[in-house]
Design an enzyme around this catalytic site. Structure first.
Site, PDB file in Angstrom:
ATOM      1  N   TRP B 373      40.839  36.836  34.019  1.00 20.03           N
ATOM      2  CA  TRP B 373      40.683  38.125  34.679  1.00 20.03           C
ATOM      3  C   TRP B 373      39.997  38.023  36.043  1.00 20.03           C
ATOM      4  O   TRP B 373      39.626  39.025  36.631  1.00 20.03           O
ATOM      5  CB  TRP B 373      39.877  39.078  33.785  1.00 20.03           C
ATOM      6  CG  TRP B 373      40.517  39.323  32.454  1.00 20.03           C
ATOM      7  CD1 TRP B 373      41.437  40.291  32.173  1.00 20.03           C
ATOM      8  CD2 TRP B 373      40.313  38.604  31.228  1.00 20.03           C
ATOM      9  NE1 TRP B 373      41.804  40.217  30.850  1.00 20.03           N
ATOM     10  CE2 TRP B 373      41.129  39.193  30.250  1.00 20.03           C
ATOM     11  CE3 TRP B 373      39.517  37.517  30.868  1.00 20.03           C
ATOM     12  CZ2 TRP B 373      41.185  38.735  28.927  1.00 20.03           C
ATOM     13  CZ3 TRP B 373      39.566  37.058  29.553  1.00 20.03           C
ATOM     14  CH2 TRP B 373      40.397  37.668  28.600  1.00 20.03           C
ATOM     15  N   ASP B 374      39.768  36.798  36.513  1.00 15.67           N
ATOM     16  CA  ASP B 374      39.066  36.605  37.791  1.00 15.67           C
ATOM     17  C   ASP B 374      37.669  37.236  37.754  1.00 15.67           C
ATOM     18  O   ASP B 374      37.217  37.801  38.738  1.00 15.67           O
ATOM     19  CB  ASP B 374      39.883  37.189  38.957  1.00 15.67           C
ATOM     20  CG  ASP B 374      39.439  36.625  40.308  1.00 15.67           C
ATOM     21  OD1 ASP B 374      38.572  35.729  40.324  1.00 15.67           O
ATOM     22  OD2 ASP B 374      39.959  37.095  41.341  1.00 15.67           O
TER      23      ASP B 374
END
Lengths: 125, 706
Positions: B373-374
C-alpha cells in the site's frame, strides 16, 4: 420570472412560459441522469434514494412541461423526502449535507417560482 | 470481520525483536577496526557504553577512523536540528509569544531564495524546506539544493553555494527539506570548515560547505562533495535522489535516499550509508539484504543489493546510545510483493535502529507486514521520555502512533493485531492476513461507507457512490486488485507524513497533524501499461509532474499501478469523500487520549473545477508539513492547502492568529531568538502535489519592538 417572453399575439394563458419550459427540461434531463445512475447504484447494492429522487425529478419536469400544478406537489414530496433521507444519513454534518441539500433546494425555489405561471396556464394533458 | 486480539501475541512478537536483532548482528570479520572491540549485543552495549563524547573521542583518537562526535546543541535561541532539538520534538522553550499577544505578530522580513522552476522543472517544485538557525545565521537549501546562509535578524544574505543540480535530477519533486550542521571538536575555531553545513542533493551528492563562508570543504570527499551514486549502479538522473537532511551522530553522517517509486524491481539499492563527517569517507553501509557482506561497500565490480526498501525521509539519532533510527519505506515496486526477497519483507516499513558507528543493526520494528500500500514510514521519529523510559515515538502513514523502548525496540504501549484480513485474488499467498495496529493511539478514522461519498451536487455524489460500489473495499488493508479498482484508506499521504509530529515535553502533549483521504487504485495488467520505467526513458523525457503512482510501470512485476491520489472525481476534481481531508490533534502523552481534534485548513482556496471558494470555514484540507510547539503555549503550523500560516492555542485547539502566505506553506516552521526577540518562520514555496502556488520566500514574524 416565468412569462416575460410571453407573446401578446397569443390568447391569454396559451403563450409559452419559457421559464417553466426551461426548468421543466432541466428537471427532465437531470432527473434522467440521476435516475439512470440511481438504477445502476441500486443494481450495485447501493442506496435507493437516487433512483427514486431521479424518477421524481424527471416526473416533475414532465408535469412542468404540461403546466400541471401537480409538479409543485410532486417536487415538494421529493424535496421533503430528500431532507428526511439526508438527515437520516448524515445528520448535522453540514459539509456532508452540501451535495444532498443545496442543489435540490435551489430546484425547489425555482419550482415554487413557477406557481404564478402554472396558475395562469391551463394544463396540457 | 477484523477483530482486535488482546495483545499477548504482539507482546510475544515484540519479545522476539531483540532476538532477531542479535541474530542479525553476528560479528562480521570485515567489521571496521573501530568497532571490533565492542560487544555485538545492542542492549548490553548501550548499558555499558561510556558517555558519548568520551567514547567517540576515544574511538576517533584510537584509530582515527571516524570523526569525533560534536557537542550537543540546545534548541531555544537556535533551531539547530531539522526537528528542532536532537530529539526531534519540535518543541521550543521560547515563551515570548503567547496566545495573549500572538495577535500582534508582524512580518519582520521576507527572504527570496531566487530558486523558481525553469524549463523542464516547471510543475515539479515542492521545496518543503525548513531552515536551521545556528548562531546568527539561518542555514537552508533551496529546491535545487542551493545552500544559503541568511542573517537571522535581518534576512540579509550572507553567502550562497550552488552545487549545480540539473533539472533532470528531479525525481518526482524538487525537494530539499533541510540541511544539517557538524562542528568538528578536533578543529581549531578558525579552521576552514570547523563547522560545516551538510546536505544531500537531488543528484545524490553529499555536499559540505563552511558555515562562515559557504566555501566547499576541501577535506570532505572530492572538493567538498561525496558522490552517492558510487556502488549504486547505472546512473539514471532522477532515479536516486536525496531530499532529506542527514542525521549526524558520533561524527557519522547517516543518510538514505529516495528511490523513485513505482519504476522497476531492478532499481537502485535502498542502502543506508554512514560517512565520516570530516573526510566524507564511507564509515559503513547497511545493505539490508547483505548487511555483513557489504558493510564496507560491495566487492569490486558489484553494487549494493538492488531494489531494496529505502529511507527517503529523515532519521533521528541518540548520540548517547549511539543509535540512529531509520524510518524505512518500501521497495521501488510498492503495490506488488510476490517477487520480494525475505530480507525486503523483513525490513520494509520498519523502524530500524542501527549502531551509528558500526552500521550494525540493534533492532527493528515493523509497522506493516508485506506492505503493498506504499505505507512507507514517512515521519521522522521523536526521542522522548515515556514514563521514565527512554523511548522513541513513531507515527505512521496508517495513523498509528507507537512508543518503543529506545534501546530494545520493545513496544511500551499496547500493540494490537488485526486478524482475518482479506487476501485478495492477485497474490493471496503473499498478502498478510494479520497486521499490527497501535492500541494506544491512532489518527485513523472509521472505514468508509457509501454515505461518506461526496461532491457538490447529487450528480457527482452519485457518481462517487457508483465508484464506491464498483470498487473492492473491505476496510483498512484492502488488498490490491486488478479486475476492479480498490479503495485504500488511509491513502499513502497518511496519517502522518514527513512533517512528523511535535511533542510539548513540558505539558506532555503530542501535536499531530494528519491527512484523512483515501486513494482509488488499480493494478494495471502488464499489456495495458503504457508508461516506461525511468531508466528506459530518453533523457529529459521523464514526466515527473504526475502524482506519485498515477501511472507507474512497476517493471519486473506483472502489473503497473494506477493511483487516483485523494480519490478525486474525474469530472470535477472534487474529492469523492466528505470533508475533512485533514486535521490536527492534541494527544495526552501519558494516556494516549485525544485532548482536542479539529479540521486543519479552510475552504478559501478550494472549490469545484479548481475555482477558489473563498469560504473562511475550517473544512479540513489535505496537508503536508509539520508543526512547532512552544513553551509560550502555541502550535505554529502552515501545511494545509489554504496557504495560511496559523498559531493555535495548544490548550484549546483554537486558532488565535493566522496570516495569508504568498505561496503554499508545505514545510515545517521553526522558531528562534535573536537579541531577546522571538521569531517564527516558515517557508512559502508551494507544492506541486498539494496544488499550491509556487514561491521562493522564507518569512519571519515577531512581536513589535518596543
Amino acid at each position: 420570472m416565468s412569462d416575460i417572453t410571453a407573446s401578446p399575439a397569443n390568447p391569454p394563458g396559451h403563450e409559452t412560459s419559457w421559464g417553466v419550459k426551461i426548468l421543466g427540461w432541466v428537471c427532465v434531463l437531470f432527473g434522467a441522469v440521476i435516475l439512470a445512475g440511481g438504477v445502476w447504484l441500486i443494481f450495485l447494492g447501493g442506496s435507493w434514494y437516487y433512483g427514486l429522487a431521479g424518477l421524481g425529478l424527471a416526473a416533475t419536469g414532465v408535469l412542468l412541461n404540461r403546466y400541471m400544478m401537480e409538479a409543485i406537489w410532486l417536487y415538494l414530496v421529493v424535496w421533503i423526502g430528500t431532507v428526511v433521507w439526508a438527515w437520516w444519513e448524515v445528520g448535522a454534518d453540514w459539509w456532508a449535507e452540501v451535495p444532498r441539500l443545496v442543489a435540490p433546494t435551489v430546484i425547489l425555489i425555482l419550482v415554487l417560482l413557477c406557481i404564478p405561471a402554472l396558475r395562469r396556464h391551463p394544463s396540457k394533458l | 470481520m477484523t477483530r482486535f486480539v488482546p495483545l499477548a501475541a504482539a507482546v510475544l512478537l515484540a519479545g522476539t525483536l531483540p532476538l532477531q536483532a542479535q541474530q542479525a548482528t553476528t560479528p562480521d570479520t570485515q567489521q571496521p577496526a573501530n568497532g571490533a572491540a565492542e560487544d555485538p549485543s545492542p542492549t548490553e552495549d548501550a548499558a555499558v557504553s561510556p558517555p558519548p563524547e568520551e567514547q567517540a573521542t576515544e574511538e576517533a583518537t584510537a584509530d582515527g577512523a571516524i570523526a569525533a562526535a560534536q557537542p550537543p546543541r540546545e534548541v531555544g535561541s537556535d533551531w539547530p536540528y531539522w526537528g528542532g532539538d536532537a530529539q526531534a520534538t519540535r518543541y521550543s522553550p521560547l515563551d515570548q509569544i503567547t496566545p495573549e499577544n500572538v495577535g500582534q505578530l508582524e512580518q519582520v522580513f521576507t527572504f527570496h531564495t531566487g530558486d523558481l522552476p525553469k524549463g523542464t522543472a516547471e510543475g515539479k517544485y515542492s521545496p518543503e524546506v525548513t531552515p536551521l538557525k545556528v548562531g546568527d545565521d539561518l542555514l537552508m537549501c533551496s529546491a535545487m539544493n542551493i545552500l544559503i546562509s541568511v542573517d537571522a535578524a535581518t534576512g540579509e544574505e550572507n553567502w550562497r553555494f550552488d552545487p549545480g543540480v540539473p533539472n533532470q535530477a528531479i525525481p518526482y519533486g524538487a525537494t530539499c527539506r533541510g540541511v544539517s550542521v557538524y562542528s568538528n571538536p578536533d578543529a581549531a575555531e578558525d579552521d576552514a570548515c570547523a563547522t560545516r553545513v551538510i546536505q544531500g542533493t537531488l543528484d545524490a551528492k553529499l555536499v559540505a560547505v563552511d558555515v562562515e563562508t559557504g566555501a566547499p570543504c576541501e577535506d570532505f570527499g572530492e572538493n567538498g562533495a561525496v558522490d552517492m551514486w558510487q556502488d549504486i549502479g547505472e546512473r539514471v538522473p532522477g532515479w536516486y535522489a536525496v531530499t532529506a537532511p542527514p542525521a549526524i551522530v558520533r561524527g557519522v553522517v547517516v543518510t538514505g535516499a529516495q528511490v523513485k517509486d513505482g519504476q522497476a524491481e531492478d532499481a537502485p539499492s535502498g542502502v543506508i550509508r554512514g560517512y565520516d563527517a570530516v573526510t566524507g569517507e564511507l564509515a559503513w553501509a547497511w545493505d539490508l539484504a547483505a548487511p555483513d557482506e557489504n558493510r564496507n561497500g560491495p566487492p569490486e565490480g558489484e553494487v549494493y543489493t538492488r531494489g531494496t526498501p529505502n529511507m527517503w525521509t529523515t532519521a533521528v539519532a541518540d548520540e548517547e546510545l549511539g543509535l540512529v533510527y531509520l524510518p524505512m519505506g518500501n521497495s521501488s515496486v510498492d503495490y506488488y510483493g510476490s517477487n520480494r526477497s525475505d530480507a525486503e519483507n523483513e525490513y520494509a516499513t520498519s523502524l530500524v535502529a542501527l549502531d551509528a558507528t558500526t552500521g550494525e543493526e540493534a533492532w527493528h520494528f515493523q509497522t506493516v507486514r508485506h506492505d503493498v500500500w506504499d505505507y512507507d514510514l514517512g515521519s521522522q521519529a521523536s526521542l522522548i521520555d515515556y514514563q521514565g523510559t527512554p523511548a522513541v515515538l513513531l507515527p505512521s502513514k496508517q495513523g498509528d502512533i507507537y512508543i518503543l523502548n529506545r534501546e530494545t525496540g520493545e513496544p511500551l504501549t499496547p500493540v494490537g493485531e488485526l486478524t482475518d484480513l482479506p487476501k485478495g485474488e492477485v497474490e493471496p499467498d503473499f498478502i498478510s492476513d494479520t497486521q499490527p495496529v497501535s492500541e494506544w493511539h491512532t489518527l485513523r478514522k472509521d472505514p468508509l461507507e457509501e454515505k461518506d461519498m461526496w461532491g457538490f451536487t447529487p450528480i457527482d455524489q452519485l457518481w462517487c457512490r457508483i465508484q464506491f460500489r464498483r470498487a473492492n473495499y473491505d476496510g483498512f488493508f484492502t488488498p490490491p486488485s486488478t479486475d476492479k479498482p480498490w479503495i485504500q484508506y488511509p491513502g499513502y499521504n497518511g496519517g502522518s507524513d514527513w512533517g512528523s509530529v511535535a511533542v510539548d515535553t513540558d505539558r506532555g502533549i503530542i501535536i499531530a497533524n494528519y491527512n484523512d483521504v483515501p486513494n482509488y487504485n488499480r493494478l494495471v495488467p502488464r499489456d495495458e501499461v503504457t508508461s516506461k520505467p525511468i531508466n528506459e526513458m530518453e533523457t529529459g523525457e521523464s514526466g515527473g509532474a504526475n502524482a506519485e503512482g498515477a501511472a507507474d510501470p512497476q517493471a519486473g512485476s506483472p502489473y503497473g499501478i494506477s493511483v487516483n491520489a485523494g480519490w478525486r472525481n474525474d469530472l470535477t476534481g472534487v474529492p469523492c469523500t466528505r470533508p475533512p481531508y485533514g486535521g490536527i490533534r492534541a494527544i495526552d502523552l501519558e494516556t494516549g487520549e485525544t485532548l482536542w481534534d479539529r479540521p486543519l485548513g479552510t475552504a478559501r482556496r478550494n472549490g469545484p473545477f479548481g475555482i477558489p471558494s473563498f469560504l473562511p470555514f475550517d473544512i479540513g484540507t489535505p496537508n503536508n508539513g509539520g508543526s512547532v510547539v512552544t513553551a509560550g503555549g502555541l502550535v505554529f503550523i502552515a501545511a494545509a492547502t489554504d496557504n495560511l500560516f496559523r498559531a493555535i492555542n495548544i490548550e484549546t485547539g483554537e486558532t488565535v492568529w493566522s496570516t495569508v502566505l504568498p505561496a503554499g506553506g508545505q514545510a515545517n516552521p521553526i522558531t528562534y531568538e535573536v537579541d531577546g526577540r522571538q521569531y517564527v518562520m516558515v517557508s512559502a514555496m508551494g507544492h506541486h502535489f498539494m496544488e499550491t502556488p509556487v514561491g521562493d520566500e522564507v518569512i519571519a514574524w515577531a512581536l513589535p519592538e518596543n
